[in-house]
Design a protein around this motif. Structure first.
Motif, PDB file in Angstrom:
ATOM      1  N   PHE A   1       0.840  -1.197   0.000  1.00 53.13           N
ATOM      2  CA  PHE A   1       0.000   0.000   0.000  1.00 53.13           C
ATOM      3  C   PHE A   1       0.877   1.250   0.000  1.00 53.13           C
ATOM      4  CE2 PHE A   1      -2.612   3.251   2.237  1.00 53.13           C
ATOM      5  CZ  PHE A   1      -3.640   3.333   1.305  1.00 53.13           C
ATOM      6  N   CYS A   2       1.574   1.496   1.106  1.00 48.69           N
ATOM      7  CA  CYS A   2       2.428   2.678   1.177  1.00 48.69           C
ATOM      8  C   CYS A   2       3.342   2.551   2.387  1.00 48.69           C
ATOM      9  CB  CYS A   2       1.588   3.950   1.279  1.00 48.69           C
ATOM     10  SG  CYS A   2       2.542   5.465   1.492  1.00 48.69           S
ATOM     11  N   ALA A   3       4.650   2.682   2.156  1.00 51.06           N
ATOM     12  CA  ALA A   3       5.631   2.550   3.230  1.00 51.06           C
ATOM     13  C   ALA A   3       5.788   3.818   4.049  1.00 51.06           C
ATOM     14  CB  ALA A   3       6.977   2.143   2.645  1.00 51.06           C
ATOM     15  N   GLY A   4       4.994   4.846   3.759  1.00 48.14           N
ATOM     16  CA  GLY A   4       5.059   6.091   4.521  1.00 48.14           C
ATOM     17  C   GLY A   4       5.811   7.166   3.776  1.00 48.14           C
ATOM     18  N   GLY A   5       6.390   8.090   4.537  1.00 46.91           N
ATOM     19  CA  GLY A   5       7.175   9.149   3.914  1.00 46.91           C
ATOM     20  C   GLY A   5       8.466   8.603   3.327  1.00 46.91           C
TER      21      GLY A   5
ATOM     22  N   HIS B   1       7.915   6.721  15.828  1.00 45.80           N
ATOM     23  CA  HIS B   1       8.820   6.823  16.979  1.00 45.80           C
ATOM     24  C   HIS B   1      10.104   6.022  16.791  1.00 45.80           C
ATOM     25  CE1 HIS B   1       5.785   8.333  20.247  1.00 45.80           C
ATOM     26  NE2 HIS B   1       5.850   9.112  19.194  1.00 45.80           N
ATOM     27  N   ARG B   2      10.116   5.105  15.847  1.00 52.47           N
ATOM     28  CA  ARG B   2      11.348   4.342  15.603  1.00 52.47           C
ATOM     29  C   ARG B   2      12.468   5.240  15.091  1.00 52.47           C
ATOM     30  NH1 ARG B   2       9.539  -1.174  12.366  1.00 52.47           N
ATOM     31  NH2 ARG B   2       7.734  -1.716  13.678  1.00 52.47           N
ATOM     32  N   ILE B   3      12.093   6.331  14.423  1.00 51.73           N
ATOM     33  CA  ILE B   3      13.105   7.250  13.895  1.00 51.73           C
ATOM     34  C   ILE B   3      12.974   8.637  14.519  1.00 51.73           C
ATOM     35  CG2 ILE B   3      13.478   6.014  11.731  1.00 51.73           C
ATOM     36  CD1 ILE B   3      11.576   7.979  10.368  1.00 51.73           C
ATOM     37  N   GLY B   4      12.336   8.688  15.684  1.00 50.29           N
ATOM     38  CA  GLY B   4      12.299   9.930  16.436  1.00 50.29           C
ATOM     39  C   GLY B   4      11.352  10.985  15.896  1.00 50.29           C
ATOM     40  N   LEU B   5      10.363  10.575  15.118  1.00 47.32           N
ATOM     41  CA  LEU B   5       9.381  11.507  14.573  1.00 47.32           C
ATOM     42  C   LEU B   5       8.023  11.277  15.229  1.00 47.32           C
ATOM     43  CD1 LEU B   5      10.327  11.407  10.780  1.00 47.32           C
ATOM     44  CD2 LEU B   5      11.032  13.071  12.516  1.00 47.32           C
TER      45      LEU B   5
ATOM     46  N   ARG C   1      -5.721   2.535  22.964  1.00 52.07           N
ATOM     47  CA  ARG C   1      -5.076   1.738  21.931  1.00 52.07           C
ATOM     48  C   ARG C   1      -4.250   2.626  21.006  1.00 52.07           C
ATOM     49  NH1 ARG C   1      -3.398  -2.896  22.129  1.00 52.07           N
ATOM     50  NH2 ARG C   1      -5.439  -3.795  22.606  1.00 52.07           N
ATOM     51  N   ALA C   2      -4.749   3.829  20.707  1.00 50.32           N
ATOM     52  CA  ALA C   2      -3.989   4.749  19.860  1.00 50.32           C
ATOM     53  C   ALA C   2      -2.659   5.098  20.521  1.00 50.32           C
ATOM     54  CB  ALA C   2      -4.800   6.012  19.599  1.00 50.32           C
ATOM     55  N   LYS C   3      -2.681   5.355  21.825  1.00 50.14           N
ATOM     56  CA  LYS C   3      -1.440   5.655  22.534  1.00 50.14           C
ATOM     57  C   LYS C   3      -0.471   4.482  22.455  1.00 50.14           C
ATOM     58  CE  LYS C   3      -3.370   8.909  25.910  1.00 50.14           C
ATOM     59  NZ  LYS C   3      -3.680   9.152  27.336  1.00 50.14           N
ATOM     60  N   GLU C   4      -0.979   3.271  22.637  1.00 49.77           N
ATOM     61  CA  GLU C   4      -0.117   2.103  22.584  1.00 49.77           C
ATOM     62  C   GLU C   4       0.514   1.941  21.209  1.00 49.77           C
ATOM     63  OE1 GLU C   4       0.802  -2.032  21.576  1.00 49.77           O
ATOM     64  OE2 GLU C   4      -1.109  -1.144  21.041  1.00 49.77           O
ATOM     65  N   LEU C   5      -0.270   2.115  20.158  1.00 55.04           N
ATOM     66  CA  LEU C   5       0.253   1.957  18.803  1.00 55.04           C
ATOM     67  C   LEU C   5       1.278   3.028  18.471  1.00 55.04           C
ATOM     68  CD1 LEU C   5      -3.010   1.013  16.855  1.00 55.04           C
ATOM     69  CD2 LEU C   5      -1.163  -0.522  17.558  1.00 55.04           C
ATOM     70  N   VAL C   6       1.032   4.266  18.919  1.00 50.25           N
ATOM     71  CA  VAL C   6       1.966   5.356  18.644  1.00 50.25           C
ATOM     72  C   VAL C   6       3.227   5.218  19.485  1.00 50.25           C
ATOM     73  CG1 VAL C   6       2.317   7.857  18.824  1.00 50.25           C
ATOM     74  CG2 VAL C   6       0.187   6.971  17.866  1.00 50.25           C
ATOM     75  N   TYR C   7       3.073   5.000  20.790  1.00 50.49           N
ATOM     76  CA  TYR C   7       4.235   4.928  21.674  1.00 50.49           C
ATOM     77  C   TYR C   7       5.158   3.769  21.307  1.00 50.49           C
ATOM     78  CZ  TYR C   7       1.561   7.981  24.903  1.00 50.49           C
ATOM     79  OH  TYR C   7       0.835   8.999  25.478  1.00 50.49           O
ATOM     80  N   SER C   8       4.556   2.610  21.020  1.00 47.36           N
ATOM     81  CA  SER C   8       5.363   1.407  20.770  1.00 47.36           C
ATOM     82  C   SER C   8       5.934   1.358  19.365  1.00 47.36           C
ATOM     83  CB  SER C   8       4.511   0.155  21.003  1.00 47.36           C
ATOM     84  OG  SER C   8       3.503   0.043  19.991  1.00 47.36           O
ATOM     85  N   ALA C   9       5.256   1.991  18.404  1.00 50.41           N
ATOM     86  CA  ALA C   9       5.633   1.926  16.984  1.00 50.41           C
ATOM     87  C   ALA C   9       5.689   0.487  16.489  1.00 50.41           C
ATOM     88  CB  ALA C   9       6.968   2.626  16.731  1.00 50.41           C
ATOM     89  N   ARG C  10       4.937  -0.402  17.127  1.00 49.59           N
ATOM     90  CA  ARG C  10       5.020  -1.816  16.791  1.00 49.59           C
ATOM     91  C   ARG C  10       4.236  -2.146  15.524  1.00 49.59           C
ATOM     92  NH1 ARG C  10       0.507  -4.879  17.889  1.00 49.59           N
ATOM     93  NH2 ARG C  10      -1.090  -3.955  19.217  1.00 49.59           N
ATOM     94  N   GLU C  11       4.609  -3.261  14.942  1.00 46.12           N
ATOM     95  CA  GLU C  11       3.922  -3.765  13.745  1.00 46.12           C
ATOM     96  C   GLU C  11       2.761  -4.662  14.158  1.00 46.12           C
ATOM     97  OE1 GLU C  11       5.178  -6.896  10.316  1.00 46.12           O
ATOM     98  OE2 GLU C  11       6.562  -5.216  10.623  1.00 46.12           O
ATOM     99  N   PHE C  12       1.687  -4.615  13.403  1.00 45.76           N
ATOM    100  CA  PHE C  12       0.562  -5.522  13.628  1.00 45.76           C
ATOM    101  C   PHE C  12       0.003  -5.963  12.284  1.00 45.76           C
ATOM    102  CE2 PHE C  12      -0.973  -1.192  13.724  1.00 45.76           C
ATOM    103  CZ  PHE C  12      -2.123  -1.197  12.957  1.00 45.76           C
ATOM    104  N   GLY C  13      -0.749  -7.061  12.329  1.00 49.91           N
ATOM    105  CA  GLY C  13      -1.220  -7.663  11.096  1.00 49.91           C
ATOM    106  C   GLY C  13      -2.700  -7.468  10.848  1.00 49.91           C
TER     107      GLY C  13
END
Length: 271
Positions: A60-64, A136-140, A158-170
């Motif tokens: 889909f899109c890898a981001g910036g 957050h993985r690259i400090g942004l 859940r939004a906080k968890e996804l943003v803070y952790s920067a984790r991948e999910f399926g």
């Protein structure tokens, strides 16, 4: 129009494909500008009844475009803020499109790519989709409006968890947290997104526009405001040619103008 954004008309549906497969459809400046222009054109074209947004090459899109960011040299915070104007334009184009948007997410949807998908009215994902608020993985920090959309889609905690952790999910976790509407095999994903979009061609464009605007306003409005919008919207919709024809068909027991493309009850997304 940049060749990194491909537009294809399929009757009343506009298929928009991000087309930088060698970069997993990352959003460089040209792609971002072309996508913004395509969304604005779709808004203004009365013959476009629904939009499907997807990516080429199995993602889909890898981001910036992080590699491009690294080539920009040192910039002051003021220069970086000014540079965010391009993403602001993209975000407002997505938010201002009062027609149904279906995102067909295959492969990666990271960072700004996931932020982009969150603006769709419905997100369909393939069973190999991988998503992450990766910033957050690259400090942004999240962009393309994700601070606004993500808590509204999945809830604040859940939004906080996804943003803070920067984790991948399926895909199936996205389904469970209501970020995705349906999960499909990759080879069926785009066909299903187009099926939904084509079914919405038969709905009243005025009623869809009014409902989309009201639903977006609902989480920051009070009941009185929403009831006022409801009364105004119903008066407008009820006076339309579409409503008159629908009522005539109902009274005459003729087929309805609109029929939703429902999933079979046995589909995994229904369980």
């Amino acid at each position: 129009m940049s060749d990194t954004v491909v537009l294809e008309r399929r009757a009343g549906v506009l298929l928009i494909t991000l087309n930088r497969p060698q970069a997993k459809n990352a959003l460089d400046a040209a792609t971002t500008d072309a996508l913004t222009a395509a969304l604005r054109a779709a808004r203004d074209d009365e013959t476009v009844r629904a939009v499907v947004l997807t990516g080429a090459g199995g993602d889909f899109c890898a981001g910036g475009d992080v590699k491009g960011m690294g080539q920009g040299g040192a910039r002051t915070p003021e220069q970086r803020r000014a540079g965010m104007g391009r993403y602001r334009d993209l975000t407002t184009a997505m938010a201002g499109l009062d027609k149904p948007v279906i995102a067909a997410v295959d492969g990666v949807a990271f960072g700004a790519g996931l932020s982009l998908a969150l603006w769709a009215d419905m997100v369909l994902v393939s069973d190999r989709a991988r998503m992450a608020m990766v910033f957050h993985r690259i400090g942004l920090v999240p962009d393309v409006g994700a601070w606004y959309t993500l808590p509204r889609v999945v809830g604040l905690q859940r939004a906080k968890e996804l943003v803070y952790s920067a984790r991948e999910f399926g895909a199936h976790e996205a389904l469970r947290m209501n970020l995705a509407l349906e999960v499909h095999a990759p080879e069926q994903l785009l066909a299903r997104a187009l099926e939904i979009a084509h079914s919405l061609e038969g709905a009243s464009p005025l009623a869809l526009s009014l409902s989309k605007q009201a639903l977006h306003a609902s989480l920051q409005s009070d009941l009185t405001t929403m009831l006022d919008m409801e009364a105004t919207g119903q008066a407008m919709a009820g006076a339309s040619d579409y409503a008159r024809e629908s009522i005539r068909r109902f009274a005459s027991r003729e087929p309805a103008q609109f029929r939703w493309a429902a999933l079979p009850s046995s589909h995994p997304s229904k369980s």
